[in-house]
Write a protein that holds these residues in place. Structure first.
Motif, PDB file in Angstrom:
ATOM      1  N   ASP A  97       0.800  -1.217   0.000  1.00 39.41           N
ATOM      2  CA  ASP A  97       0.000   0.000   0.000  1.00 39.41           C
ATOM      3  C   ASP A  97       0.838   1.275   0.000  1.00 39.41           C
ATOM      4  OD1 ASP A  97       0.993  -0.257   2.554  1.00 39.41           O
ATOM      5  OD2 ASP A  97      -0.909   0.171   3.573  1.00 39.41           O
ATOM      6  N   SER A  98       2.155   1.156  -0.078  1.00 40.76           N
ATOM      7  CA  SER A  98       3.011   2.344  -0.123  1.00 40.76           C
ATOM      8  C   SER A  98       2.795   3.082  -1.438  1.00 40.76           C
ATOM      9  CB  SER A  98       4.485   1.955   0.008  1.00 40.76           C
ATOM     10  OG  SER A  98       4.907   1.199  -1.119  1.00 40.76           O
ATOM     11  N   LEU A  99       3.047   4.394  -1.427  1.00 42.81           N
ATOM     12  CA  LEU A  99       2.923   5.173  -2.651  1.00 42.81           C
ATOM     13  C   LEU A  99       3.865   4.648  -3.727  1.00 42.81           C
ATOM     14  CD1 LEU A  99       1.975   7.630  -4.309  1.00 42.81           C
ATOM     15  CD2 LEU A  99       3.797   8.944  -3.197  1.00 42.81           C
ATOM     16  N   THR A 100       5.080   4.307  -3.332  1.00 46.44           N
ATOM     17  CA  THR A 100       6.081   3.865  -4.304  1.00 46.44           C
ATOM     18  C   THR A 100       5.607   2.643  -5.073  1.00 46.44           C
ATOM     19  OG1 THR A 100       7.833   4.751  -2.903  1.00 46.44           O
ATOM     20  CG2 THR A 100       8.484   3.135  -4.569  1.00 46.44           C
ATOM     21  N   VAL A 101       4.999   1.684  -4.373  1.00 42.60           N
ATOM     22  CA  VAL A 101       4.542   0.459  -5.028  1.00 42.60           C
ATOM     23  C   VAL A 101       3.169   0.654  -5.653  1.00 42.60           C
ATOM     24  CG1 VAL A 101       3.895  -1.949  -4.676  1.00 42.60           C
ATOM     25  CG2 VAL A 101       5.934  -1.027  -3.550  1.00 42.60           C
ATOM     26  N   SER A 102       2.197   1.119  -4.873  1.00 41.05           N
ATOM     27  CA  SER A 102       0.824   1.209  -5.390  1.00 41.05           C
ATOM     28  C   SER A 102       0.709   2.236  -6.512  1.00 41.05           C
ATOM     29  CB  SER A 102      -0.144   1.545  -4.258  1.00 41.05           C
ATOM     30  OG  SER A 102       0.095   2.848  -3.740  1.00 41.05           O
ATOM     31  N   GLY A 103       1.423   3.347  -6.386  1.00 45.14           N
ATOM     32  CA  GLY A 103       1.383   4.350  -7.446  1.00 45.14           C
ATOM     33  C   GLY A 103       2.035   3.865  -8.723  1.00 45.14           C
ATOM     34  N   SER A 104       3.152   3.148  -8.585  1.00 45.59           N
ATOM     35  CA  SER A 104       3.813   2.590  -9.767  1.00 45.59           C
ATOM     36  C   SER A 104       2.918   1.570 -10.455  1.00 45.59           C
ATOM     37  CB  SER A 104       5.139   1.940  -9.360  1.00 45.59           C
ATOM     38  OG  SER A 104       6.025   2.882  -8.799  1.00 45.59           O
ATOM     39  N   LEU A 105       2.262   0.728  -9.655  1.00 45.59           N
ATOM     40  CA  LEU A 105       1.384  -0.292 -10.223  1.00 45.59           C
ATOM     41  C   LEU A 105       0.189   0.353 -10.919  1.00 45.59           C
ATOM     42  CD1 LEU A 105       0.781  -3.290 -10.564  1.00 45.59           C
ATOM     43  CD2 LEU A 105      -0.362  -3.235  -8.320  1.00 45.59           C
TER      44      LEU A 105
END
Length: 384
Positions: A97-105
């Motif tokens: 749920d981090s921005l780095t992961v969820s935003g990239s996805l």
């Protein structure tokens, strides 16, 4: 008075050098004015490497610009023979749920970008230098990698000169004013007239764009190079990816493989966490406690990296309130001035396409590229 130009470009760092190239490539008579020498290290376009990626966690609206930027990187390499992009793959690491992961996805799915999702076990297997927590995952993007900022600026300056642009270094603009159907630009050496002015001020935006109505905050940032424990061979590009890694507290770090050989180590930095400064007052000394904080943080995710500290360098982020860019005709001078500023620490990967956009805006007043997100009106409108 000096001959009239079609466009004067203020600032010949990343964005300004690209603008000078794209304008002169279209036959415009271009004057470029730079406060320092060519390819200097006083602003933000230095440090040997910058991350590039397409699965953009900041906002999916950036992805079309990135796809065009990748095409232009390749064009720049072919035209100059300089190394610009090294696309060896990269991971965006954090909790799901981090921005780095969820935003990239989110961006990868919206734009159908090739990617893989890796759990912690697979991250460790494929990239043994990385030590994620069991609840961390990564988005792997094969087309992620790094850019050479100094080479990129030098290449754009090389092409601009070849195409007939006049580039003046160590000649800062002192002021400008509307003049007839264009502008008049003053320096300590001369006065120039042009149909249009393009301002790419970097961290000098608060001084040069006081009439834009946008609040900019300049941050001091530090880049660090460490010699990993046991040597840098496991950190060479064929073994170690670029990465952006967000911890449970939301702190992001980013880093690179040892791209300049084992003896020069690997570069790491915090993304944000900077100190508010100005270009005139920035502390260029990197202090022992800063080095220790960087090493301690990296020991938790890449245990072999903070071996021996090698060197550090400072640069500056020029941030807008929402950390999105400003690229537009100046609302107060829409027929005479175009601005590109507030790149907020994530702008360099867009350099060639921003140059293309600035040429569009300066010469025609509009662009086919999607730049609605970068309208300064979003930052100057009165609250409802």
């Amino acid at each position: 008075m000096s001959p009239t130009y079609d466009v004067v470009v203020i600032g010949l760092g990343g964005m300004g050098s690209a603008a000078a190239h794209h304008l002169s490539a279209r036959g415009a008579r271009v004057l470029g004015l730079e406060k320092f020498g060519p390819v200097h290290n006083r602003g933000s376009s230095h440090g040997g490497s910058r991350i590039t990626r397409q699965s953009y966690f900041e906002d999916p609206a950036y992805v079309p610009l990135l796809l065009r930027a990748y095409e232009l990187y390749a064009d720049l390499e072919r035209a100059t023979g300089r190394e610009i992009a090294i696309l060896g793959g990269g991971v965006m690491v954090g909790r799901p749920d981090s921005l780095t992961v969820s935003g990239s996805l989110r961006s990868a799915r919206q734009w159908d970008l090739p990617h893989e999702m890796l759990d912690a076990k697979e991250i460790r297997r494929r990239f043994p230098t990385l030590a994620p927590q069991d609840d961390e995952v990564a988005l792997y993007e094969a087309k992620a990698g790094l850019l050479r900022p100094e080479n990129t600026v030098a290449a754009h300056l090389q092409l601009a000169t070849r195409q007939g642009a006049d580039l003046h270094f160590d000649e800062p603009m002192t002021r400008w004013e509307p003049y007839r159907d264009g502008v008049r630009v003053h320096t300590a050496e001369d006065t120039y007239t042009a149909a249009h002015l393009v301002i790419c001020p970097g961290a000098w935006a608060p001084q040069l764009l006081t009439d834009l109505g946008v609040a900019f905050t300049v941050e001091r940032q530090v880049m660090y190079w460490f010699q990993p424990k046991g040597g840098a061979r496991p950190f060479l590009p064929e073994n170690h990816p670029i990465y952006i890694w967000e911890d449970a507290a939301g702190v992001q770090v980013y880093g690179f493989p040892a791209i300049d050989g084992p003896e020069l180590g690997a570069k790491v930095a915090f993304f944000r966490k900077g100190q508010v400064t100005t270009p005139e007052t920035i502390d260029r000394t990197v202090h022992e406690e800063e080095i220790g904080a960087m090493a301690d943080h990296m020991a938790g995710c890449i245990p072999d990296l903070p071996g021996t500290f090698l060197k550090a360098a400072t640069c500056m982020y020029s941030n807008t309130a929402d950390e999105h860019f400003v690229i537009a005709r100046h609302p107060g001078h829409p027929d005479a001035v175009t601005v590109a500023c507030g790149f907020s620490g994530h702008g360099f990967k867009f350099v060639p396409v921003v140059g293309e956009i600035l040429a569009d805006l300066a010469l025609t007043g509009s662009t086919a590229h999607p730049i609605g997100l970068f309208d300064p009106a979003r930052l100057t409108a009165a609250p409802a």
